[in-house]
Design a protein around this motif. Sequence first.
Motif, PDB file in Angstrom:
ATOM      1  N   SER A  17     -21.806 -18.606 -22.693  1.00  0.00           N
ATOM      2  CA  SER A  17     -22.040 -17.158 -22.596  1.00  0.00           C
ATOM      3  C   SER A  17     -22.960 -16.839 -21.420  1.00  0.00           C
ATOM      4  O   SER A  17     -22.750 -15.855 -20.696  1.00  0.00           O
ATOM      5  CB  SER A  17     -22.654 -16.636 -23.904  1.00  0.00           C
ATOM      6  N   GLN A  20     -20.981 -16.999 -18.207  1.00  0.00           N
ATOM      7  CA  GLN A  20     -20.149 -15.800 -18.031  1.00  0.00           C
ATOM      8  C   GLN A  20     -20.994 -14.602 -17.609  1.00  0.00           C
ATOM      9  O   GLN A  20     -20.611 -13.828 -16.730  1.00  0.00           O
ATOM     10  CB  GLN A  20     -19.397 -15.495 -19.327  1.00  0.00           C
ATOM     11  N   GLN A  21     -22.154 -14.454 -18.231  1.00  0.00           N
ATOM     12  CA  GLN A  21     -23.042 -13.335 -17.894  1.00  0.00           C
ATOM     13  C   GLN A  21     -23.569 -13.462 -16.469  1.00  0.00           C
ATOM     14  O   GLN A  21     -23.566 -12.485 -15.705  1.00  0.00           O
ATOM     15  CB  GLN A  21     -24.211 -13.279 -18.889  1.00  0.00           C
ATOM     16  N   MET A  41     -15.409 -15.264 -10.317  1.00  0.00           N
ATOM     17  CA  MET A  41     -14.971 -15.034 -11.702  1.00  0.00           C
ATOM     18  C   MET A  41     -13.826 -15.979 -12.076  1.00  0.00           C
ATOM     19  O   MET A  41     -13.714 -16.403 -13.229  1.00  0.00           O
ATOM     20  CB  MET A  41     -14.543 -13.579 -11.892  1.00  0.00           C
ATOM     21  N   VAL A  44     -15.510 -19.146 -12.888  1.00  0.00           N
ATOM     22  CA  VAL A  44     -16.120 -19.028 -14.217  1.00  0.00           C
ATOM     23  C   VAL A  44     -15.059 -19.225 -15.296  1.00  0.00           C
ATOM     24  O   VAL A  44     -15.264 -19.937 -16.282  1.00  0.00           O
ATOM     25  CB  VAL A  44     -16.806 -17.655 -14.392  1.00  0.00           C
ATOM     26  N   HIS A  45     -13.913 -18.566 -15.087  1.00  0.00           N
ATOM     27  CA  HIS A  45     -12.821 -18.668 -16.058  1.00  0.00           C
ATOM     28  C   HIS A  45     -12.365 -20.118 -16.223  1.00  0.00           C
ATOM     29  O   HIS A  45     -12.169 -20.591 -17.363  1.00  0.00           O
ATOM     30  CB  HIS A  45     -11.643 -17.805 -15.594  1.00  0.00           C
ATOM     31  N   VAL A  48     -15.114 -22.165 -18.098  1.00  0.00           N
ATOM     32  CA  VAL A  48     -15.138 -21.846 -19.535  1.00  0.00           C
ATOM     33  C   VAL A  48     -13.917 -22.453 -20.229  1.00  0.00           C
ATOM     34  O   VAL A  48     -14.018 -22.987 -21.337  1.00  0.00           O
ATOM     35  CB  VAL A  48     -15.173 -20.317 -19.757  1.00  0.00           C
ATOM     36  N   SER A 165     -24.698 -22.426 -15.481  1.00  0.00           N
ATOM     37  CA  SER A 165     -25.335 -21.108 -15.582  1.00  0.00           C
ATOM     38  C   SER A 165     -26.233 -20.842 -14.390  1.00  0.00           C
ATOM     39  O   SER A 165     -26.350 -19.708 -13.913  1.00  0.00           O
ATOM     40  CB  SER A 165     -26.134 -21.011 -16.891  1.00  0.00           C
TER      41      SER A 165
END
Length: 234
Positions: A17, A20-21, A41, A44-45, A48, A165
């Motif tokens: 999380s 993603q943030q 992004m 990130v995808h 994750v 992160s």
Amino acid sequence: MIDKVNAKIPIIERNLSKVQQAGASTANAWYMPAGLGDLLMECVHEFVKAVTWLLEQVKELLKGALAPLYMWENAYTWENVRGVASGVAGEVTVSALGSTKDWTGASATAYTQAIAPQSAAASRLAAVADKTSTALSICAASGLVFYGAVAILCVQEVEITVGASVAAATGAAAPPALAVETTSALLTGAGLVGLIVGLLSLVGGQATQMTSIHGETIDTTAFPGGHWPTATTV
């Protein structure tokens, strides 16, 4: 070992999380070009996605994590059976039950002849119990090694998600930094796949032990007609 793995799972999920943030915040920052933000992004995808797959596999594997404990418990119980059976085998002998030197005739002969098969049958039962205990111990030890390796991978994954992160918040350098962390996550996933392949070998080993035990149980050398030898001769 199980508690260690279970404790890492929520940490990894929380870190996802944060990734993603941090990624969304960086991608939408005023200094980030639109194309670079989209690339971030996407990274990130993918990160994750890789970690989520790993978590799903770990959760599935945990469903069988108690098996080694049950195997050890049952191995201990089977050794108790062996102890009782071997004790009977030692006690039910001509020498242990007393001499028949003052007892002659058909009854004495029948008595002596009936003793030996009883001891042999008890000894056979002790051998089967010991074989079963050994097989369970071997499988339990293999299972412990397997889940210990899973625990190590979970620890590594925590470190990777923490690094991700941080990487997601490094501005223009975020996409390549996150790509590195994604590669690490994929390598960890590959390590898990290797463990799963190893688990198949463990299952194969269990099958081998089961076959060996089956061979022991169908050996009726000490059990004429497939039954415990009769204790009396008429």
